[in-house]
Design an enzyme around this catalytic site. Structure first.
Site, PDB file in Angstrom:
ATOM      1  CG  HIS A 136      -0.633   0.030   2.114  1.00 39.31           C
ATOM      2  ND1 HIS A 136       0.040   0.954   3.054  1.00 39.31           N
ATOM      3  CD2 HIS A 136       0.558  -1.255   2.907  1.00 39.31           C
ATOM      4  CE1 HIS A 136       0.988   0.643   3.961  1.00 39.31           C
ATOM      5  NE2 HIS A 136       1.152  -0.830   4.252  1.00 39.31           N
ATOM      6  CG  HIS A 145      13.092  -3.503 -14.615  1.00 36.57           C
ATOM      7  ND1 HIS A 145      14.253  -3.726 -15.197  1.00 36.57           N
ATOM      8  CD2 HIS A 145      12.277  -4.131 -14.070  1.00 36.57           C
ATOM      9  CE1 HIS A 145      13.598  -5.557 -15.501  1.00 36.57           C
ATOM     10  NE2 HIS A 145      12.142  -5.066 -14.830  1.00 36.57           N
TER      11      HIS A 145
END
Length: 207
Positions: A136, A145
């Site tokens: 979250h 990446h």
């Protein structure tokens, strides 16, 4: 859905092509700087310059350039075609688990088995690779990446162009600076300044 051209013919491009086929996209072909055979019957169109034979209104692009510790080529390609009016499709594998409260930017790619939890913000041209987990309230800036199997705990902020290696773990609330590299298997328990490399358990500066 508009037809798709994939930029690149390497391993990452093959994974994206596999997902696009699974989703029923009309794939016009792929480009690469080196001559290639077709992939599963998908035609090789030639070098990237072939893209400009197509109007930006008639198709979308998928950035098939992977990055192992260096996102600069991927970023350069994305920005080059954006400046010429082309759009990039976001590619999301159907097995990825993504909260409906996630923001996903243009050209982001979320691969098979990835988990992305509530109130995560994923910016443009980001890769969330196979089985990566993002909890979250994380913020993932442009051209980042997140490699296969990496885990980001809640509230992590990854700044532009950074790379988080395969199997790395970043604990809650950490910030990874612009252009920095987190080595495979590292456990990051402190903020990482921009343009640094860290590795180890716990992660420490290297190079």
């Amino acid at each position: 859905m508009k037809p798709v051209i994939v930029l690149g013919g390497g391993g990452h491009a093959k994974v994206l092509l596999d997902t696009l086929i699974l989703q029923g996209h009309n794939i016009l072909g792929f480009t690469d700087l080196q001559s290639q055979a077709s992939i599963w019957g998908i035609p090789y169109l030639g070098h990237d310059v072939e893209i400009e034979k197509f109007s930006p209104k008639d198709l979308v692009l998928v950035n098939g350039i992977g990055a192992v510790g260096n996102n600069s080529i991927r970023k350069k390609l994305f920005c080059f075609y954006k400046e010429r009016g082309y759009s990039f499709a976001s590619v999301i594998h159907p097995t990825a688990i993504i909260s409906p409260r996630v923001v996903i930017g243009e050209g982001a790619q979320i691969m098979a088995g990835a988990v992305v939890q509530a109130d995560v913000h994923i910016s443009g041209n980001v890769i969330v690779n196979t089985r990566a987990s993002i909890d979250h309230d994380c913020r993932i800036n442009d051209h980042v990446h997140i490699a296969p199997g990496a885990t980001l705990s809640g509230g992590v902020h990854i700044e532009e162009g950074a790379f988080v290696g395969a199997g790395a773990v970043v604990i809650q609330g950490i910030q990874i600076g612009t252009g920095s590299i987190v080595g495979a298997g590292a456990v990051v328990i402190k903020d990482v300044p921009k343009n640094r490399k860290v590795a180890g358990v716990p992660a420490h500066m290297i190079g």
